[in-house]
Design an enzyme around this catalytic site. Structure first.
Site, PDB file in Angstrom:
ATOM      1  N   ARG A  89      37.394  17.751  30.344  1.00 55.15           N
ATOM      2  CA  ARG A  89      36.293  17.660  31.313  1.00 55.15           C
ATOM      3  C   ARG A  89      35.028  18.300  30.762  1.00 55.15           C
ATOM      4  O   ARG A  89      33.924  17.816  31.015  1.00 55.15           O
ATOM      5  CB  ARG A  89      36.704  18.349  32.625  1.00 55.15           C
ATOM      6  CG  ARG A  89      35.565  18.442  33.597  1.00 55.15           C
ATOM      7  CD  ARG A  89      35.994  18.875  34.959  1.00 55.15           C
ATOM      8  NE  ARG A  89      34.848  19.096  35.835  1.00 55.15           N
ATOM      9  CZ  ARG A  89      34.917  19.543  37.079  1.00 55.15           C
ATOM     10  NH1 ARG A  89      36.103  19.813  37.608  1.00 55.15           N
ATOM     11  NH2 ARG A  89      33.832  19.704  37.803  1.00 55.15           N
ATOM     12  N   ASN A 142      40.634  11.964  39.127  1.00 56.66           N
ATOM     13  CA  ASN A 142      39.278  11.465  38.962  1.00 56.66           C
ATOM     14  C   ASN A 142      39.127  10.626  37.700  1.00 56.66           C
ATOM     15  O   ASN A 142      39.833  10.879  36.731  1.00 56.66           O
ATOM     16  CB  ASN A 142      38.288  12.643  38.902  1.00 56.66           C
ATOM     17  CG  ASN A 142      37.731  12.941  40.287  1.00 56.66           C
ATOM     18  OD1 ASN A 142      37.701  12.076  41.139  1.00 56.66           O
ATOM     19  ND2 ASN A 142      37.308  14.193  40.489  1.00 56.66           N
ATOM     20  N   CYS A 164      39.795  11.023  48.706  1.00 60.93           N
ATOM     21  CA  CYS A 164      38.740  11.952  48.320  1.00 60.93           C
ATOM     22  C   CYS A 164      38.601  12.938  49.464  1.00 60.93           C
ATOM     23  O   CYS A 164      38.870  12.605  50.621  1.00 60.93           O
ATOM     24  CB  CYS A 164      37.442  11.167  48.116  1.00 60.93           C
ATOM     25  SG  CYS A 164      36.035  12.185  47.637  1.00 60.93           S
ATOM     26  N   ASN A 165      38.171  14.144  49.169  1.00 63.98           N
ATOM     27  CA  ASN A 165      38.039  15.110  50.265  1.00 63.98           C
ATOM     28  C   ASN A 165      36.665  15.024  50.936  1.00 63.98           C
ATOM     29  O   ASN A 165      36.431  15.704  51.925  1.00 63.98           O
ATOM     30  CB  ASN A 165      38.305  16.533  49.766  1.00 63.98           C
ATOM     31  CG  ASN A 165      37.245  16.990  48.788  1.00 63.98           C
ATOM     32  OD1 ASN A 165      36.731  16.173  48.026  1.00 63.98           O
ATOM     33  ND2 ASN A 165      36.908  18.264  48.811  1.00 63.98           N
ATOM     34  N   HIS A 194      32.326   8.487  45.730  1.00 65.11           N
ATOM     35  CA  HIS A 194      31.172   9.284  45.292  1.00 65.11           C
ATOM     36  C   HIS A 194      29.861   8.480  45.278  1.00 65.11           C
ATOM     37  O   HIS A 194      28.882   8.912  44.673  1.00 65.11           O
ATOM     38  CB  HIS A 194      31.408   9.934  43.919  1.00 65.11           C
ATOM     39  CG  HIS A 194      32.408  11.045  43.974  1.00 65.11           C
ATOM     40  ND1 HIS A 194      32.620  11.911  42.937  1.00 65.11           N
ATOM     41  CD2 HIS A 194      33.240  11.447  44.959  1.00 65.11           C
ATOM     42  CE1 HIS A 194      33.567  12.784  43.270  1.00 65.11           C
ATOM     43  NE2 HIS A 194      33.955  12.518  44.499  1.00 65.11           N
ATOM     44  N   TYR A 242      26.616  12.968  46.053  1.00 67.93           N
ATOM     45  CA  TYR A 242      26.487  12.547  44.653  1.00 67.93           C
ATOM     46  C   TYR A 242      25.299  11.614  44.434  1.00 67.93           C
ATOM     47  O   TYR A 242      24.933  11.351  43.308  1.00 67.93           O
ATOM     48  CB  TYR A 242      27.775  11.871  44.166  1.00 67.93           C
ATOM     49  CG  TYR A 242      28.892  12.859  43.954  1.00 67.93           C
ATOM     50  CD1 TYR A 242      29.178  13.363  42.682  1.00 67.93           C
ATOM     51  CD2 TYR A 242      29.645  13.329  45.023  1.00 67.93           C
ATOM     52  CE1 TYR A 242      30.199  14.282  42.486  1.00 67.93           C
ATOM     53  CE2 TYR A 242      30.664  14.258  44.843  1.00 67.93           C
ATOM     54  CZ  TYR A 242      30.938  14.730  43.573  1.00 67.93           C
ATOM     55  OH  TYR A 242      31.926  15.641  43.379  1.00 67.93           O
ATOM     56  N   ARG A 262      29.684  22.348  35.413  1.00 66.53           N
ATOM     57  CA  ARG A 262      30.685  22.778  36.393  1.00 66.53           C
ATOM     58  C   ARG A 262      32.015  23.096  35.684  1.00 66.53           C
ATOM     59  O   ARG A 262      32.706  24.035  36.060  1.00 66.53           O
ATOM     60  CB  ARG A 262      30.862  21.652  37.406  1.00 66.53           C
ATOM     61  CG  ARG A 262      31.963  21.833  38.419  1.00 66.53           C
ATOM     62  CD  ARG A 262      31.505  22.587  39.639  1.00 66.53           C
ATOM     63  NE  ARG A 262      32.643  22.866  40.522  1.00 66.53           N
ATOM     64  CZ  ARG A 262      32.852  24.027  41.109  1.00 66.53           C
ATOM     65  NH1 ARG A 262      32.015  25.023  40.989  1.00 66.53           N
ATOM     66  NH2 ARG A 262      33.916  24.196  41.867  1.00 66.53           N
TER      67      ARG A 262
END
Lengths: 416, 416, 416, 416
Positions: A89, A142, A164-165, A194, A242, A262
């Site tokens: 990531r 993801n 998705c949350n 997103h 997003y 992040r």
């Protein structure tokens, strides 16, 4: 009921387990089997031991590195693995930034490299799910939009939704703003994961869209760094957070450069969390910092409602199937679905807004080019995908950034 | 047969007249009436006197400032006016550049301001065309894509096509590359005006796509500043030259800043041309510098083939009507049409490529938001249009650039 | 150029050959190979010898029972075979009549049994065409609509059109009525083979629909036994003559019962024709009685125009592909197509009339159920097909009629 | 909450009132106003007095002949009127029978004349509903399919659903067959009112389609006069009982001729019922003979669930809106809808079966031609509608039957 969790060593696992414990009265869980890869063994052990202390004897839990053991006879399978773990990531986020592009793990070029890394694993796992079970799969891995598109339209495996949350948090916020229960709400909400748009809100039979938009506007005005207050008024839509990457591309690139990605922050949080997991019996406050709030509620409630024929609405990623009438039927969208008969049925929403339609199409075509780049191992398609994305590179940078991505992910993907 | 020309004072007019003289044997033109506005009177006079010397007594020509006189009894009407004349175009090109955005009169933000300026005039003229004639309208006024979308889908006037000189030049180039006549070719070509894609070429029953793509590749390699040689190979499409604004956004902005806008150059060319028109009897070489090569051939041949029930193929902007099966029927597209019965019938092309589909949708939605911004006098819609365009501004710049555009065009358009 | 003719022993063959001789100057035919089956050997010999005398040395002709020999290297292949020959057609027409249903070889139940008999042969031949050639196939074998649907949508072989002599005769009649050349006409004409509708006629740029409808009305009034004079006025459509089976079901059943089936008459005509073929050098007048007027013109001209990249319009059975916008893209329809690049491209026609839409859908679904009855060897699907057809049996008779059909065709088809 | 009932003098009214009394605890009804026409005054009085004794003081009831009084401030309006009352229905059923055609008040030609009679009244009432209320309308007036198509697609009034008692009875029967609650079921059910198809049944997460079809098969085998036992197996669908008119046309015509029309029987039942209503305080058993079982449950529960934001599924007639993906979005269909926000949202069902698709299209086109015959007062369209219906007359009888229908309904409709 048996549940399998792919990516069991994730620091999210305890929250998921907490969710499962909450639905256990309803659905009678017999076995939860956690699957992870050897590379993650150390972390996996820490998480599993912590979970063991949480669950006690509420239900049986198991740990395995063998997909067959995990999937065999499973009723529900949760995909929450991160291919390449956090170090991958970091690349997803840092490579684009080098070229002045958004570095984010789902949107834009970060999502592109994450997707290419995920596809071969998803393909392998889906094959094994089909072989060893009749399970329904709930995906959090993801980029969830790409992956659901890939599984439903290319692998043609249909017992699969992307979750998705964000929707569940949105509904919670809306219900608090308006002062009602989540079940009292119905939303016209659609888009790609997103890249979603909230167009209408009904609460207890009343169309509260304008009221909520005014409240949100006031609310936004007080949150520095958030969307500008008049955004909703201009768009006549409340977009996914997003969308800021599209509307504030330059500013976000600057911010990411200044603050660091992040991924780097999450790396630190994860280390702290794992230390806490080693020594505690209940979920530490710090997990909140990890993001993914209400993730466990979303997943556990969906499993409960699927299993109990509940007839409730969940917002998930599934094929449009006519729900949004000016978007093709086969596009995977994030939309409200009626959960019944261990299936999800999209609910008719009518037409989507023109602004949303434009973005949904271009990003969906980018998603499909990315998927086909993998399926045909085609460098051409990969470049076409990069060039098409509104946050992607121009012609000059595209080949260089693709080379960097392929190099960084060479253990996962080879286009040639 | 009577032909009316709106924007008769254009420096293009002599070329158009030359085209009409060439088809005169076939179609028996009786009268060509030129219409322009008082503001352009001086230029209009020069051009008209020159044209008079060209035409001699081949057919009757007239000059008027009254649309009724021009349209009354007309069979074909050519729209080639530039709302606000060249000085307005300079704004279209310079305002975006101030914000680091593409300054171009059709693509991106330049097209946006040109469209807003054109809509009220188009609306007025179409009303008068309907009132005084049964004419078929051929539009060259830019941005031709927006305008055809506006006329066919919003004004619901259907004897109207948008024409561009790019397709005819493309076909000419292809026929020279392959060594055949233009009529021997059939192309799978589609898109929005200035955002088109050539996907397949057939010559004398042979699929020569790969052969042509190779030739074009070699050709491109030798033309510095042109598309890079491997572009066609990556895209598997040969795009409109205007795609460079999308693929080379940064580089093109730099180039425009350095070289100055096209409008400025055209201003100079026009002055020289008008001087030459004053003194000569035949079209001066310098007209070639003006751009719009083969414009007159495209227009005159279309009029001839419409009038003579020719059964030929012309590439024009019209409603898709099923021709591209994965694009909605009502989108105005630039596609090959069968010309018969004084109408154009799109010819079925099958599916469009994913890369093209993504761009076509987002730019079409931008076009429609622009049109609706005009129709509803909606600043909101105007901002949504700007924010949606892949070459448009971000949130921070959008209101400023809109203010600049509205100020510069306040004589034409008022959103409030 | 090599042409293969499947069903070379047909009494139509001489007319086809005449057509080929007429286009020979244009297309340079080298070889025409006739294919038929052993059962038809005697007839095949008579026809071939006659054809030999016709052709002389214009081009080489061959006779074979081996599809490989016929198809190898062919450029165009004409399917004009009758599976089971005339004796099978007699069953197609007589079995339905026993049950009070329309006995006709393409429409209704006669078409159903003819289709079931044709599918296995078509499947076999298409496989061999693909194996031995790159040919384009022109189909006259009945029922041509079913067969083209089967080949394009189920066998997925796309160098194939269904042809019928009705459109060319219609255009000829229209051009004579209006006094113009066929090329001056453009028609909005659509439907399934033998279930077509003429909605608009343009001649030399004029919409002559109302004028022609009035002329046809007068014309019809003078033709006893023909459609009633006001039919066109009520429907606002000029339908295929086969629509009489729908609108005059009872009357047509009575007529067929009284006059005997067409098959029986054709049997007699064929015998006479063969006798004449034995002794003459040129096509006898009696061939006109055989029906199929202008069949050869339709086929030969299509081959010529395909081969010469002609850019003309032919009405053929092909996939709708967007041409009729309120009919799904994948339905095979009989529609005007632009012939270019050795392909046919449907021309956009807009919306079909509601009356036509209703019939087209129900008969298309019946066609597909018939095809699937064959593909899945499914008695259920066969019964569903029969029950759905507007001219089909009710529940009580359906199984009996199906049994009779299967029994009569047991050499060709077995559902079980 | 105020409820208005159009056709308050109907003998069904007491059952509806019973239903409303049952939901009263949930929804707090304040006022129920009954509207009827002067011609029905006598009957209206009897029914109203009876209802008064039923309701006591549970909620206020009113009686009026003035639509304004009834609609003003209403929240829900039930249309259950019969235009022309029973005597008109007798014509609907007897005229077709004279011509050997199905005489039935919704299917076939009976439905055609009932629809023509209903449209002007519906148009007038909808205008008044819009003027005096924001009410949601629930329609039972026959033919409910035609009427909902008319209101949603032609009058463009969208707070309107067509309701039928067949779906609720079907679900009740299925739940009893399988031994579960109605809420445990989910059905793939679609079609036009009285032309519906049940394709799949899920009970408590299990696909019980085959099990139920076997049970229904056994069940059918024991019910003489019912569908034949193997019908479901052949169709792989469980159709509406009204499909018998299509599959057993001849037999049903014979039966209707022999037994007399339903209208005549209902006339007798109504007389008896009214006598009983005069003297009793509770609903008499004989109401069951009237038909329309569970009608009140369907209506009252829908009102309750609309009013309480219930999130339940009801099967109603509404626009498809993408729910059945191979049927156009704008067709009004009878399909399962999610009831929320005082609206109904169709639930995505995927593709419909080919047999169903064929019939749905042809009958929908007939419905639209019937509607347009009314809107344009067009005898042509009326004839086209009659000729298109699979149960309609041929060309010879169509004008005669149309004349008979127009004559019998001259007080209601005039096409000329």
């Amino acid at each position: 009921m048996k549940i399998a969790v792919v990516g069991g060593g994730s620091t999210y696992t305890p929250e998921l387990v907490k969710g499962l414990m909450e639905i256990n009265d309803c659905v009678k869980i017999e076995n939860v089997t956690f699957l992870d890869v050897k590379e993650a063994e150390e972390k996996f052990n820490v998480v599993f031991e912590f979970v063991k202390r949480m669950v006690k004897d509420k239900f049986k839990i198991e740990k395995t590195f063998d997909p067959k053991v995990a999937f065999d006879g499973a009723d529900y399978i949760v995909f929450q693995f991160r291919p390449g773990m956090l170090s991958a990531r970091i690349n997803d986020e840092e490579i684009p930034l080098k070229y002045g592009l958004i570095g984010q793990e789902t949107t834009g070029i970060g999502g592109f490299s994450a997707a290419l890394r995920a596809f071969p694993l998803i393909e392998k796992y889906i094959e094994l799910v089909e072989k060893y079970s009749k399970a329904f799969v709930i995906n959090f891995t993801n980029p969830s939009g790409h992956i659901t598109e890939f599984v439903l339209n290319y692998l043609k495996f249909d017992r699969f939704v992307g979750l998705c949350n964000i929707p569940i948090n949105l509904l919670k916020n809306l219900s608090e703003l308006i002062g009602c229960k989540i079940e009292d709400l119905f939303v016209k909400y659609y888009g790609l994961n997103h890249l979603t748009f909230l167009e209408k809100i009904f609460a207890k039979n009343e169309d509260v869209t304008q009221k909520i938009f005014q409240l949100l506007k006031m609310h936004l005005a007080n949150v520095p760094g958030d969307f500008p207050a008049d955004l909703i008024e201009i768009l006549e839509l409340y977009p996914s957070p997003y969308l800021r990457y599209y509307l504030f591309e330059k500013e976000m690139v600057e911010k990411l450069k200044k603050e660091g990605t992040r991924a780097k922050k999450v790396e630190k949080i994860e280390k702290d969390l794992l230390k806490l997991y080693e020594s505690s019996d209940s979920i530490p406050q710090q997990l909140m910092l990890r993001g993914g709030s209400m993730y466990s509620t979303a997943a556990a409630n969906l499993i409960k409602d699927l299993a109990t024929n509940a007839g409730t609405i969940h917002i998930v990623n599934t094929k449009n199937n006519g729900a949004v009438t000016n978007i093709p039927n086969d596009y995977v969208l994030e939309i409200p679905c009626y959960v019944k008969a261990n299936r999800v049925f999209p609910v008719s929403l009518g037409e989507a807004d023109e602004f949303a339609v434009g973005l949904i199409h271009i990003v969906k075509m980018y998603e499909r080019l990315t998927i086909e780049a993998y399926l045909y191992r085609s460098r051409k398609k990969a470049l076409k995908a990069l060039l098409l994305h509104p946050l992607g590179p121009g012609w000059q940078e595209a080949p260089k950034i693709l080379d960097d991505i392929l190099k960084a992910n060479e253990k996962f993907i080879d286009l040639s």
